[in-house]
Design an enzyme around this catalytic site. Structure first.
Site, PDB file in Angstrom:
ATOM      1  N   HIS A  57      18.068  17.555  32.354  1.00 11.80           N
ATOM      2  CA  HIS A  57      19.218  17.619  33.256  1.00 11.80           C
ATOM      3  C   HIS A  57      20.235  16.571  32.826  1.00 11.80           C
ATOM      4  CE1 HIS A  57      21.638  17.481  36.885  1.00 11.80           C
ATOM      5  NE2 HIS A  57      20.988  18.532  37.362  1.00 11.80           N
ATOM      6  N   THR A 104      21.559  25.230  39.833  1.00  8.02           N
ATOM      7  CA  THR A 104      20.163  25.698  39.925  1.00  8.02           C
ATOM      8  C   THR A 104      19.965  26.598  41.148  1.00  8.02           C
ATOM      9  OG1 THR A 104      19.446  23.568  39.038  1.00  8.02           O
ATOM     10  CG2 THR A 104      17.737  25.014  39.866  1.00  8.02           C
ATOM     11  N   ASP A 133      18.446  28.181  33.642  1.00  9.79           N
ATOM     12  CA  ASP A 133      19.176  28.388  34.906  1.00  9.79           C
ATOM     13  C   ASP A 133      20.689  28.468  34.722  1.00  9.79           C
ATOM     14  OD1 ASP A 133      19.364  25.630  34.368  1.00  9.79           O
ATOM     15  OD2 ASP A 133      18.853  25.004  36.409  1.00  9.79           O
TER      16      ASP A 133
END
Ligand code: GP9
Ligand code: MN
Length: 421
Positions: free
Chosen positions: A196, A81, A255
């Site tokens: 995530h 990230t 990302d």
């Protein structure tokens, strides 16, 4: 030193700079800029289905009212990230190892927030994690972020948390009061968290059944991606009900990948491919990029693009003169785009070709055109050999220029003076 920089400046001027003014220049001038980092979101789930259901119904619909880049690649490395933030804010490459956020947080930069502050913008980042994660607190100060709303700004409970922390829906909801408190115009960047690894979700939040494969990670990924889709939809509703929507451009970017090569067997099963080749691997590094501008219908843009292109593109839309900037990307709405997108492992993509692991592929078909490209074992077809091998050298050169700027803190020697009319 200064000499090294002048060689780099010449390269950038000739290869990665497009100062052409288009009809998109300044279309968002004076508007708020809302940027959302879509954690681990890869493009393969967009407009795709699982168990016959759309995985991302809201994001699919949003394509119809945005500029959507379907061949946009992440360019991150170990900094994940933080690399994605570093690349898009500075139009520099991520480092080949480590994370510039840790190793070069004290450098002189010329970031988008710094530039927008000169245009009277207020700058903020909102992210419900500890401020020191990825050394963000130090780096943000250096990059010109006025306000960093970190975990301390949120009411985090066991109830509203899962996996890495606060659930995205709750995060967006609690963020609204901060967003509304910012003086306009502002540049506010939101970093999501729920999608995530390892992609855990509470049962009550799962609205899609898991995939069925040997990879628990991939099985659950579809569910947290669906959750993110719903969270983004709710965020858009908040923006609409507060009137912010009409005064803002909204940019959303994946990302980096969420599913690593470790899960290739399961991924192959989902994509109905016998194996995931190096070509497929590179194509899986595509992440979504949406640019939503009020009053614009948008379109699907198929040209190749990468995270280094974000900064010059945003400045162009906001009508900011960046003629003295040093970027390794180009404005995505301009006529003089760069010829390649470079990934940090040395793979690259051009309109016609895709290069990875020393093999040159046809970009559209994935057909192998030449092997052992860099060791000059030529296929015999001069045109094909040339395309990948000469571009390969330029890609390496360009990334090493970016590395030199970072390692040598070379922007200390550059005057980013801008034309003042
Ligand atoms: C942490 C979040 C995730 O704050 O941004 O970081 P990642 O592990 O994806 O780099
Ligand atoms: Mn991430």
């Amino acid at each position: 030193d200064g000499n090294e920089l002048s060689e780099i400046l010449t390269y950038v001027e000739e290869n990665t700079t497009d100062q052409e003014v288009t009809d998109m220049f300044g279309v968002a001038e004076g508007k708020n800029l809302i940027f959302v980092t879509l954690e681990s979101l890869q493009s393969f789930v967009i407009n795709n289905t699982l168990h016959g259901e759309e995985i991302t119904p809201f994001l699919n619909e949003l394509i119809g009212e945005s500029y959507y880049f379907e061949n946009f690649y992440h360019q991150t490395e170990q900094g994940k990230t933080a690399d994605s933030e570093f690349i898009m804010e500075n139009s520099l490459y991520a480092l080949p190892s480590g994370a510039a956020y840790f190793t070069h947080a004290q450098n002189q930069y010329h970031s988008t927030p710094q530039i927008l502050k000169d245009e009277n913008y207020t700058t903020a980042v909102l992210h419900a994690n500890n401020k020191s994660f990825w050394n963000r607190d130090t780096m943000y100060e250096n990059l010109g972020i006025d306000h960093f709303y970190d975990i301390k700004s949120y009411e985090v409970t066991d109830e509203n948390s899962v996996g890495w922390g606060m659930k995205d829906k709750e995060f967006f909801e609690q963020s609204m009061k901060y967003l509304q408190s910012l003086p306009e115009p502002y540049y506010a960047r939101f970093i999501t968290l729920t999608n995530h690894h390892p992609f855990d979700l509470d049962d009550e939040d799962a609205t899609l059944d898991p995939f069925d494969s040997n990879s628990r990670t991939l099985n659950q990924y579809f569910q947290t991606v669906r959750y993110m889709d719903e969270a983004i939809e709710e965020f858009f509703d908040h923006l609409k009900s507060t009137g912010i929507y009409e005064d803002s451009i909204i940019v959303m970017m994946g990302d980096h990948y969420g599913i690593s090569d470790f899960h290739n067997r399961a991924m192959g099963m989902y994509l109905e491919k016998e194996e995931i080749t190096p070509y497929d691997h590179v194509q899986l590094q595509r992440v979504p990029l949406y640019i939503h501008i009020p009053g614009h219908e948008g379109e699907i843009i198929s040209d190749i693009a990468g995270q280094v292109d974000i900064k010059p593109t945003l400045l162009h839309l906001l009508g900011v003169d960046d003629s003295h900037d040093v970027s390794f990307g180009t404005n995505l709405f301009g006529p003089n785009r760069k010829e390649f997108v470079a990934l940090r492992d040395g793979s690259f993509i051009t309109e016609g070709y895709l290069y990875s692991k020393d093999t040159c592929y046809d970009r559209e078909s994935g057909e192998v055109l030449a092997s052992n490209v860099s060791s000059n074992l030529l296929s015999g077809d001069e045109e094909q050999d040339d395309v990948c091998s000469s571009m390969h050298e330029q890609v390496e050169q360009e990334m090493s220029y970016s590395d030199k700027i970072i390692y040598g803190d070379l922007f200390r020697f550059h005057e980013f003076s801008r034309n003042e009319d």
